[in-house]
Design a protein around this motif. Sequence first.
Motif, PDB file in Angstrom:
ATOM      1  N   ARG A 221      -4.551 -12.348 -10.426  1.00  0.00           N
ATOM      2  CA  ARG A 221      -3.283 -11.880  -9.840  1.00  0.00           C
ATOM      3  C   ARG A 221      -3.400 -11.577  -8.354  1.00  0.00           C
ATOM      4  NH1 ARG A 221      -2.945  -7.732 -14.710  1.00  0.00           N
ATOM      5  NH2 ARG A 221      -2.274  -9.185 -16.371  1.00  0.00           N
ATOM      6  N   VAL A 222      -4.608 -11.581  -7.823  1.00  0.00           N
ATOM      7  CA  VAL A 222      -4.824 -11.269  -6.407  1.00  0.00           C
ATOM      8  C   VAL A 222      -5.440 -12.481  -5.736  1.00  0.00           C
ATOM      9  CG1 VAL A 222      -5.874  -9.692  -4.748  1.00  0.00           C
ATOM     10  CG2 VAL A 222      -5.189  -8.848  -7.001  1.00  0.00           C
ATOM     11  N   GLY A 223      -4.683 -13.123  -4.852  1.00  0.00           N
ATOM     12  CA  GLY A 223      -5.192 -14.296  -4.155  1.00  0.00           C
ATOM     13  C   GLY A 223      -6.258 -13.933  -3.133  1.00  0.00           C
ATOM     14  N   THR A 224      -7.015 -14.918  -2.733  1.00  0.00           N
ATOM     15  CA  THR A 224      -8.122 -14.702  -1.788  1.00  0.00           C
ATOM     16  C   THR A 224      -7.632 -14.148  -0.462  1.00  0.00           C
ATOM     17  OG1 THR A 224      -9.383 -16.506  -2.801  1.00  0.00           O
ATOM     18  CG2 THR A 224     -10.034 -15.809  -0.578  1.00  0.00           C
ATOM     19  N   HIS A 225      -6.547 -14.721   0.065  1.00  0.00           N
ATOM     20  CA  HIS A 225      -6.030 -14.283   1.364  1.00  0.00           C
ATOM     21  C   HIS A 225      -5.599 -12.818   1.313  1.00  0.00           C
ATOM     22  CE1 HIS A 225      -4.233 -14.293   5.252  1.00  0.00           C
ATOM     23  NE2 HIS A 225      -2.982 -14.338   4.818  1.00  0.00           N
ATOM     24  N   LEU A 226      -4.891 -12.433   0.237  1.00  0.00           N
ATOM     25  CA  LEU A 226      -4.451 -11.047   0.100  1.00  0.00           C
ATOM     26  C   LEU A 226      -5.651 -10.121  -0.083  1.00  0.00           C
ATOM     27  CD1 LEU A 226      -2.280  -8.865  -0.233  1.00  0.00           C
ATOM     28  CD2 LEU A 226      -2.159  -9.476  -2.668  1.00  0.00           C
ATOM     29  N   ARG A 227      -6.592 -10.544  -0.884  1.00  0.00           N
ATOM     30  CA  ARG A 227      -7.777  -9.696  -1.105  1.00  0.00           C
ATOM     31  C   ARG A 227      -8.509  -9.424   0.213  1.00  0.00           C
ATOM     32  NH1 ARG A 227     -10.022  -8.746  -5.775  1.00  0.00           N
ATOM     33  NH2 ARG A 227      -9.111 -10.602  -6.728  1.00  0.00           N
ATOM     34  N   GLN A 228      -8.671 -10.468   1.020  1.00  0.00           N
ATOM     35  CA  GLN A 228      -9.361 -10.316   2.299  1.00  0.00           C
ATOM     36  C   GLN A 228      -8.566  -9.443   3.258  1.00  0.00           C
ATOM     37  OE1 GLN A 228      -9.951 -14.405   3.457  1.00  0.00           O
ATOM     38  NE2 GLN A 228     -11.860 -14.610   2.309  1.00  0.00           N
ATOM     39  N   ALA A 229      -7.244  -9.644   3.308  1.00  0.00           N
ATOM     40  CA  ALA A 229      -6.401  -8.816   4.176  1.00  0.00           C
ATOM     41  C   ALA A 229      -6.452  -7.365   3.738  1.00  0.00           C
ATOM     42  CB  ALA A 229      -4.966  -9.334   4.159  1.00  0.00           C
ATOM     43  N   GLY A 230      -6.466  -7.149   2.420  1.00  0.00           N
ATOM     44  CA  GLY A 230      -6.569  -5.795   1.908  1.00  0.00           C
ATOM     45  C   GLY A 230      -7.878  -5.140   2.298  1.00  0.00           C
ATOM     46  N   GLU A 231      -8.969  -5.864   2.153  1.00  0.00           N
ATOM     47  CA  GLU A 231     -10.281  -5.308   2.515  1.00  0.00           C
ATOM     48  C   GLU A 231     -10.334  -4.921   3.985  1.00  0.00           C
ATOM     49  OE1 GLU A 231     -12.974  -8.351   1.314  1.00  0.00           O
ATOM     50  OE2 GLU A 231     -12.910  -7.799  -0.821  1.00  0.00           O
ATOM     51  N   MET A 232      -9.733  -5.749   4.848  1.00  0.00           N
ATOM     52  CA  MET A 232      -9.723  -5.437   6.275  1.00  0.00           C
ATOM     53  C   MET A 232      -8.905  -4.184   6.563  1.00  0.00           C
ATOM     54  SD  MET A 232      -9.384  -9.200   8.058  1.00  0.00           S
ATOM     55  CE  MET A 232      -9.332  -8.444   9.696  1.00  0.00           C
ATOM     56  N   ALA A 233      -7.898  -3.921   5.727  1.00  0.00           N
ATOM     57  CA  ALA A 233      -7.035  -2.752   5.927  1.00  0.00           C
ATOM     58  C   ALA A 233      -7.500  -1.547   5.110  1.00  0.00           C
ATOM     59  CB  ALA A 233      -5.594  -3.110   5.553  1.00  0.00           C
ATOM     60  N   GLY A 234      -8.608  -1.690   4.390  1.00  0.00           N
ATOM     61  CA  GLY A 234      -9.106  -0.586   3.575  1.00  0.00           C
ATOM     62  C   GLY A 234      -8.384  -0.432   2.255  1.00  0.00           C
ATOM     63  N   ILE A 235      -7.837  -1.534   1.729  1.00  0.00           N
ATOM     64  CA  ILE A 235      -7.083  -1.519   0.478  1.00  0.00           C
ATOM     65  C   ILE A 235      -7.817  -2.348  -0.566  1.00  0.00           C
ATOM     66  CG2 ILE A 235      -4.932  -2.205  -0.658  1.00  0.00           C
ATOM     67  CD1 ILE A 235      -3.557  -1.930   2.099  1.00  0.00           C
ATOM     68  N   ASN A 236      -7.892  -1.821  -1.775  1.00  0.00           N
ATOM     69  CA  ASN A 236      -8.496  -2.550  -2.883  1.00  0.00           C
ATOM     70  C   ASN A 236      -7.388  -3.032  -3.824  1.00  0.00           C
ATOM     71  OD1 ASN A 236     -10.169  -3.598  -4.861  1.00  0.00           O
ATOM     72  ND2 ASN A 236     -10.710  -1.606  -5.722  1.00  0.00           N
ATOM     73  N   PHE A 237      -6.980  -4.290  -3.662  1.00  0.00           N
ATOM     74  CA  PHE A 237      -5.996  -4.875  -4.573  1.00  0.00           C
ATOM     75  C   PHE A 237      -6.725  -5.330  -5.835  1.00  0.00           C
ATOM     76  CE2 PHE A 237      -3.716  -5.611  -0.490  1.00  0.00           C
ATOM     77  CZ  PHE A 237      -2.528  -4.967  -0.809  1.00  0.00           C
ATOM     78  N   THR A 238      -6.423  -4.693  -6.962  1.00  0.00           N
ATOM     79  CA  THR A 238      -7.166  -4.951  -8.194  1.00  0.00           C
ATOM     80  C   THR A 238      -6.429  -5.843  -9.189  1.00  0.00           C
ATOM     81  OG1 THR A 238      -6.242  -3.007  -9.307  1.00  0.00           O
ATOM     82  CG2 THR A 238      -8.275  -2.692  -8.004  1.00  0.00           C
ATOM     83  N   GLY A 239      -5.089  -5.894  -9.091  1.00  0.00           N
ATOM     84  CA  GLY A 239      -4.324  -6.653 -10.075  1.00  0.00           C
ATOM     85  C   GLY A 239      -4.272  -5.995 -11.438  1.00  0.00           C
ATOM     86  N   LEU A 240      -4.615  -4.720 -11.524  1.00  0.00           N
ATOM     87  CA  LEU A 240      -4.707  -4.052 -12.829  1.00  0.00           C
ATOM     88  C   LEU A 240      -3.346  -3.813 -13.488  1.00  0.00           C
ATOM     89  CD1 LEU A 240      -7.511  -1.385 -12.176  1.00  0.00           C
ATOM     90  CD2 LEU A 240      -7.643  -3.420 -13.631  1.00  0.00           C
ATOM     91  N   THR A 241      -2.310  -3.561 -12.715  1.00  0.00           N
ATOM     92  CA  THR A 241      -1.004  -3.304 -13.315  1.00  0.00           C
ATOM     93  C   THR A 241      -0.485  -4.593 -13.945  1.00  0.00           C
ATOM     94  OG1 THR A 241      -0.539  -1.619 -11.648  1.00  0.00           O
ATOM     95  CG2 THR A 241       1.319  -2.421 -12.931  1.00  0.00           C
ATOM     96  N   ASP A 242      -0.199  -4.544 -15.245  1.00  0.00           N
ATOM     97  CA  ASP A 242       0.120  -5.768 -15.977  1.00  0.00           C
ATOM     98  C   ASP A 242       1.617  -6.018 -16.134  1.00  0.00           C
ATOM     99  OD1 ASP A 242       0.785  -3.808 -17.770  1.00  0.00           O
ATOM    100  OD2 ASP A 242      -0.635  -4.436 -19.333  1.00  0.00           O
ATOM    101  N   ARG A 243       2.429  -5.216 -15.445  1.00  0.00           N
ATOM    102  CA  ARG A 243       3.884  -5.435 -15.464  1.00  0.00           C
ATOM    103  C   ARG A 243       4.440  -5.379 -14.052  1.00  0.00           C
ATOM    104  NH1 ARG A 243       6.349  -0.840 -18.833  1.00  0.00           N
ATOM    105  NH2 ARG A 243       4.340   0.163 -18.429  1.00  0.00           N
ATOM    106  N   THR A 244       5.415  -6.247 -13.782  1.00  0.00           N
ATOM    107  CA  THR A 244       6.146  -6.185 -12.523  1.00  0.00           C
ATOM    108  C   THR A 244       7.295  -5.193 -12.705  1.00  0.00           C
ATOM    109  OG1 THR A 244       5.645  -8.480 -11.991  1.00  0.00           O
ATOM    110  CG2 THR A 244       7.534  -7.499 -10.878  1.00  0.00           C
ATOM    111  N   PRO A 245       7.447  -4.220 -11.805  1.00  0.00           N
ATOM    112  CA  PRO A 245       8.451  -3.178 -12.024  1.00  0.00           C
ATOM    113  C   PRO A 245       9.825  -3.536 -11.464  1.00  0.00           C
ATOM    114  CG  PRO A 245       7.191  -2.657 -10.069  1.00  0.00           C
ATOM    115  CD  PRO A 245       6.614  -3.949 -10.622  1.00  0.00           C
ATOM    116  N   ASN A 246      10.838  -2.897 -12.014  1.00  0.00           N
ATOM    117  CA  ASN A 246      12.113  -2.777 -11.321  1.00  0.00           C
ATOM    118  C   ASN A 246      11.935  -1.584 -10.381  1.00  0.00           C
ATOM    119  OD1 ASN A 246      14.774  -1.607 -10.701  1.00  0.00           O
ATOM    120  ND2 ASN A 246      15.563  -3.181 -12.068  1.00  0.00           N
ATOM    121  N   THR A 247      12.139  -1.785  -9.093  1.00  0.00           N
ATOM    122  CA  THR A 247      11.765  -0.761  -8.118  1.00  0.00           C
ATOM    123  C   THR A 247      12.916   0.188  -7.750  1.00  0.00           C
ATOM    124  OG1 THR A 247      12.164  -2.350  -6.318  1.00  0.00           O
ATOM    125  CG2 THR A 247       9.913  -2.138  -7.136  1.00  0.00           C
ATOM    126  N   MET A 248      14.022   0.123  -8.477  1.00  0.00           N
ATOM    127  CA  MET A 248      15.158   0.979  -8.148  1.00  0.00           C
ATOM    128  C   MET A 248      14.806   2.465  -8.230  1.00  0.00           C
ATOM    129  SD  MET A 248      18.182   1.650  -7.223  1.00  0.00           S
ATOM    130  CE  MET A 248      19.080   0.099  -7.218  1.00  0.00           C
TER     131      MET A 248
END
Length: 223
Positions: free
Chosen positions: A67-94
Amino acid sequence: MQVTSKATVDVAITSDLMCPWCWVGLRNLQAASKQSNIRTNITWKPFMLRPNIPDEGQPKDGTPASRVGTHLRQAGEMAGINFTGLTDRTPNTMMFHATLKMLQDDPHVDAATVTEYHEAVFEGYFTLGVFPDEKGLLEAATKLNDDNRVASKIKQLYGDSSILNKYKHEVRQEADEASYSGISGVPTFEFNGRRAFSGGQSVSTFASYLEHFAAQNNAVDDK
């Protein structure tokens, strides 16, 4: 034109919780603010990338790793973010947007606290695997070092359906207005009320814009 150490630039961010680049963009903005010694006063504006998702969310395909592409993972690491893809549902953000709007409207909650809460929800969703329903949004509030003041305000909001529905209605209107104004992707950044760009740009790009608008502020103050 020299920028003083007390310079402050107003930054409005149109974003959606489910957008990982919105978190990357925020982190790069924060790094640029520190690097350039220019403070930011951040406000958040709602955008709903997938407004028709049911309240309970929609299952995601794949595995956390896929669920986490290479480009996003690398951008996250540079920004100090660990994108894990652990959340298994896409939310309604209202619900999230209504909660954030309530906090921004509260004169006793400052802008820095609102952004700190936003980051706690980002971390829950993108790193810890916490689905941002009412329980998850309240859990994020307990991460703040504020004697549970924000958590208490959120509990009060969720206990009053009339107030909650009012905020949901206002969020829907603001998100529609963003689309009508030409915003089609997030994050979109405004500096001192002027729309600048979309996307999680580099730290150097953010620093350049902060310096430009801080210098403009100084020029006005010097007149």
